[in-house]
Design a protein around this motif. Structure first.
Motif, PDB file in Angstrom:
ATOM      1  N   VAL A 129      65.671  41.729  62.603  1.00  0.00           N
ATOM      2  CA  VAL A 129      65.312  43.130  62.853  1.00  0.00           C
ATOM      3  C   VAL A 129      65.911  44.034  61.786  1.00  0.00           C
ATOM      4  N   HIS A 130      67.150  43.789  61.425  1.00  0.00           N
ATOM      5  CA  HIS A 130      67.809  44.616  60.410  1.00  0.00           C
ATOM      6  C   HIS A 130      67.140  44.475  59.054  1.00  0.00           C
ATOM      7  N   LYS A 131      66.645  43.295  58.734  1.00  0.00           N
ATOM      8  CA  LYS A 131      65.938  43.112  57.469  1.00  0.00           C
ATOM      9  C   LYS A 131      64.659  43.929  57.413  1.00  0.00           C
ATOM     10  N   GLN A 132      64.143  44.283  58.597  1.00  0.00           N
ATOM     11  CA  GLN A 132      62.945  45.124  58.664  1.00  0.00           C
ATOM     12  C   GLN A 132      63.297  46.609  58.637  1.00  0.00           C
ATOM     13  N   GLY A 133      64.590  46.907  58.399  1.00  0.00           N
ATOM     14  CA  GLY A 133      65.026  48.288  58.290  1.00  0.00           C
ATOM     15  C   GLY A 133      65.205  48.993  59.614  1.00  0.00           C
ATOM     16  N   LEU A 134      65.437  48.235  60.682  1.00  0.00           N
ATOM     17  CA  LEU A 134      65.542  48.816  62.021  1.00  0.00           C
ATOM     18  C   LEU A 134      66.844  48.417  62.694  1.00  0.00           C
ATOM     19  N   LEU A 135      67.271  49.250  63.641  1.00  0.00           N
ATOM     20  CA  LEU A 135      68.391  48.952  64.521  1.00  0.00           C
ATOM     21  C   LEU A 135      67.881  48.975  65.958  1.00  0.00           C
ATOM     22  N   HIS A 136      68.469  48.136  66.808  1.00  0.00           N
ATOM     23  CA  HIS A 136      68.059  48.157  68.209  1.00  0.00           C
ATOM     24  C   HIS A 136      68.657  49.371  68.926  1.00  0.00           C
ATOM     25  N   ARG A 137      69.946  49.574  68.819  1.00  0.00           N
ATOM     26  CA  ARG A 137      70.699  50.708  69.356  1.00  0.00           C
ATOM     27  C   ARG A 137      70.952  50.676  70.854  1.00  0.00           C
ATOM     28  N   ASP A 138      70.341  49.768  71.593  1.00  0.00           N
ATOM     29  CA  ASP A 138      70.581  49.734  73.039  1.00  0.00           C
ATOM     30  C   ASP A 138      70.600  48.303  73.558  1.00  0.00           C
ATOM     31  N   LEU A 139      71.214  47.402  72.804  1.00  0.00           N
ATOM     32  CA  LEU A 139      71.333  46.018  73.263  1.00  0.00           C
ATOM     33  C   LEU A 139      72.327  45.966  74.414  1.00  0.00           C
ATOM     34  N   LYS A 140      71.948  45.303  75.498  1.00  0.00           N
ATOM     35  CA  LYS A 140      72.793  45.162  76.680  1.00  0.00           C
ATOM     36  C   LYS A 140      72.316  43.926  77.447  1.00  0.00           C
ATOM     37  N   PRO A 141      73.100  43.452  78.416  1.00  0.00           N
ATOM     38  CA  PRO A 141      72.700  42.234  79.142  1.00  0.00           C
ATOM     39  C   PRO A 141      71.313  42.321  79.766  1.00  0.00           C
ATOM     40  N   ALA A 142      70.921  43.497  80.257  1.00  0.00           N
ATOM     41  CA  ALA A 142      69.605  43.632  80.891  1.00  0.00           C
ATOM     42  C   ALA A 142      68.468  43.535  79.895  1.00  0.00           C
ATOM     43  N   ASN A 143      68.754  43.681  78.593  1.00  0.00           N
ATOM     44  CA  ASN A 143      67.721  43.605  77.553  1.00  0.00           C
ATOM     45  C   ASN A 143      67.670  42.239  76.882  1.00  0.00           C
ATOM     46  N   VAL A 144      68.319  41.255  77.488  1.00  0.00           N
ATOM     47  CA  VAL A 144      68.245  39.869  77.008  1.00  0.00           C
ATOM     48  C   VAL A 144      67.605  39.046  78.119  1.00  0.00           C
ATOM     49  N   LEU A 145      66.390  38.582  77.887  1.00  0.00           N
ATOM     50  CA  LEU A 145      65.684  37.781  78.888  1.00  0.00           C
ATOM     51  C   LEU A 145      65.856  36.297  78.579  1.00  0.00           C
ATOM     52  N   LEU A 146      66.177  35.529  79.599  1.00  0.00           N
ATOM     53  CA  LEU A 146      66.434  34.096  79.442  1.00  0.00           C
ATOM     54  C   LEU A 146      65.175  33.340  79.856  1.00  0.00           C
ATOM     55  N   GLY A 147      64.286  33.174  78.916  1.00  0.00           N
ATOM     56  CA  GLY A 147      62.994  32.575  79.192  1.00  0.00           C
ATOM     57  C   GLY A 147      63.001  31.066  79.106  1.00  0.00           C
ATOM     58  N   PRO A 148      61.870  30.425  79.415  1.00  0.00           N
ATOM     59  CA  PRO A 148      61.774  28.967  79.400  1.00  0.00           C
ATOM     60  C   PRO A 148      61.865  28.371  77.999  1.00  0.00           C
ATOM     61  N   ASN A 149      61.688  29.201  76.968  1.00  0.00           N
ATOM     62  CA  ASN A 149      61.806  28.725  75.586  1.00  0.00           C
ATOM     63  C   ASN A 149      63.011  29.320  74.882  1.00  0.00           C
TER      64      ASN A 149
END
Length: 421
Positions: A129-149
């Motif tokens: 994401v940073h290489k694309q010139g962007l920041l997330h700014r709101d990373l938190k446990p609720a924004n990490v989904l634990l999917g089947p892959n």
């Protein structure tokens, strides 16, 4: 992921996506589970009618434009959007699984091996994401989904162009999650740098390993004071010893003291390898540990009515109808129900394959596999059970998309397990 039924006030369709249930909400809008005409599941975010105004539309349009530029294997992809609709909406890839916050609440903290794997995965994703010139700014446990892959990052609604004054918020306004926010962001400093996401990732990994965040307070003003006070150190209690140096560095008060994301990946790999695993092995263990049982989309839908054939009072099918064994009925017309067809009638034999001998010759010549009971033995053979609920007919045509894909995968696995080559 918890899916709630639609309320009477919810839309049932947006932009061609049929809405099946609620999967989340926030101050600005509601997130629905949707399905495209071709059967592709999606998370459809809709802005609440009560907050739709010109400023909200502008912010939402900016969010869509930013999401169009973000890509990566660990990023939930944008599928479609319409910020100009009466109810502005966007659709992103749907990930089946719990978010990290709910998983830890339900199953407890992750061991150090899996936390390090999560750290390496998310750090690599944020670096993209940073290489694309962007920041997330709101990373938190609720924004990490634990999917089947594996884990994926969602909700780039606060994303901002790095090293730029471009922002989706008004000047001197602090927006984000205080408990995962670095001091410079809490103080409203600009421009922000990639170090804000390093700090937030450190907070996420701390939560994954210990079940708590760096700072905790009942009052938000006290929480902001703790975050911005250089004399107040983050709470690392409960963190495995091998992770303490990395998390201490990632949660450093000064942005320049935090490691780069590439270094985070290297240190996570070192923790993994010190326990005798390769990083790919740890990733597989993480996914196996966190992946929730798949909830079939068909289970959200009411059962379809089976096609019927009308019969005359004499028991004969009407002209053009296919004869089937009659059923009982009332009145002057009796209805016969045709047996359902399609992938939903696939036997569960593929779910529970017969046990195979561990090696050739394990069964001696005098031994024979037990045969199925027959009518001659006084036992009627049991019918094969069927898997999955019946699919719902919408607009006169059944849609079995999710079930069909899963059944096909099970058939492939069953065939591969029994193949001799």
């Amino acid at each position: 992921m918890q899916i709630a039924p639609l309320s009477p006030h919810d839309p049932t369709e947006l932009g061609g996506y049929e809405l099946l249930g609620r999967i989340g909400h926030g101050g600005m809008g509601q997130v629905y589970l949707g399905e495209s005409p071709g059967g592709e599941p999606a998370a459809v975010k809709v802005i609440k009618p009560s907050v739709v105004d010109s400023e909200t539309r502008q912010r939402f349009a900016q969010e869509v434009e930013i999401l169009k530029t973000i890509w990566g294997a660990r990023i939930a992809a944008l599928l479609d959007a319409d910020p100009e609709a009466d109810r502005p909406w966007l659709a992103t890839e749907y990930i089946e699984g719990l978010d990290l916050s709910r998983h830890v609440a339900s199953h407890g903290p992750l061991p150090s091996l899996l936390t390090a794997s999560l750290g390496a995965t998310l750090a690599e994703a944020l670096a993209t994401v940073h290489k694309q010139g962007l920041l997330h700014r709101d990373l938190k446990p609720a924004n990490v989904l634990l999917g089947p892959n594996g884990p994926k990052i969602i909700d780039f609604g606060l994303a901002v162009f790095a090293e730029s004054s471009v922002s989706l918020t008004a000047p001197n306004t602090v927006v984000g999650t205080p408990s995962c926010m670095p001091p410079e962001q809490a103080n409203g400093e600009k421009p922000l740098t990639p170090a804000v996401d390093v700090y937030a990732l450190g907070a996420v990994l701390l939560f994954a390993a210990s079940g708590h965040l760096p700072y905790q307070a009942a009052n938000i003003h006290v929480l902001f004071h703790q975050v911005t006070d250089p004399a107040k150190t983050p709470d690392l209690s409960g963190v495995p010893d091998e992770l303490v140096p990395l998390l201490t560095a990632m949660l450093a008060h000064q942005a320049q003291d935090r490691p780069a994301l590439d270094d985070v990946v290297k240190q996570c790999r070192a923790v993994i390898e010190a326990q005798g695993f390769k990083v790919a092995q740890a990733r597989r263990r993480l996914t196996s540990h966190t992946a929730a049982p798949t909830q079939l989309l068909d289970s959200l839908l009411p059962p379809a009515e089976a096609p019927t054939v009308p019969f005359s009072p004499a028991g004969e099918p009407e002209a053009g109808a296919t004869a089937e064994p009659p059923t009982t009925g009332t009145g002057t017309e009796t209805t016969r129900v045709l047996p359902p067809t399609g992938p939903d009638r696939t036997p569960t034999l593929v779910d529970h394959p017969e046990p195979q001998p561990e090696a050739a010759g394990a069964m001696g010549p005098a031994q024979k596999p037990p045969s199925a009971p027959t009518a001659d033995a006084g036992q009627a053979p049991s019918p094969l059970p069927v898997s999955g609920p019946p699919a719902r007919a919408r607009g006169g045509r059944p849609r079995h998309s999710a079930q069909a894909r899963i059944t096909a995968q099970r058939l492939r696995e069953a065939y591969a397990a029994s193949a001799t080559f």
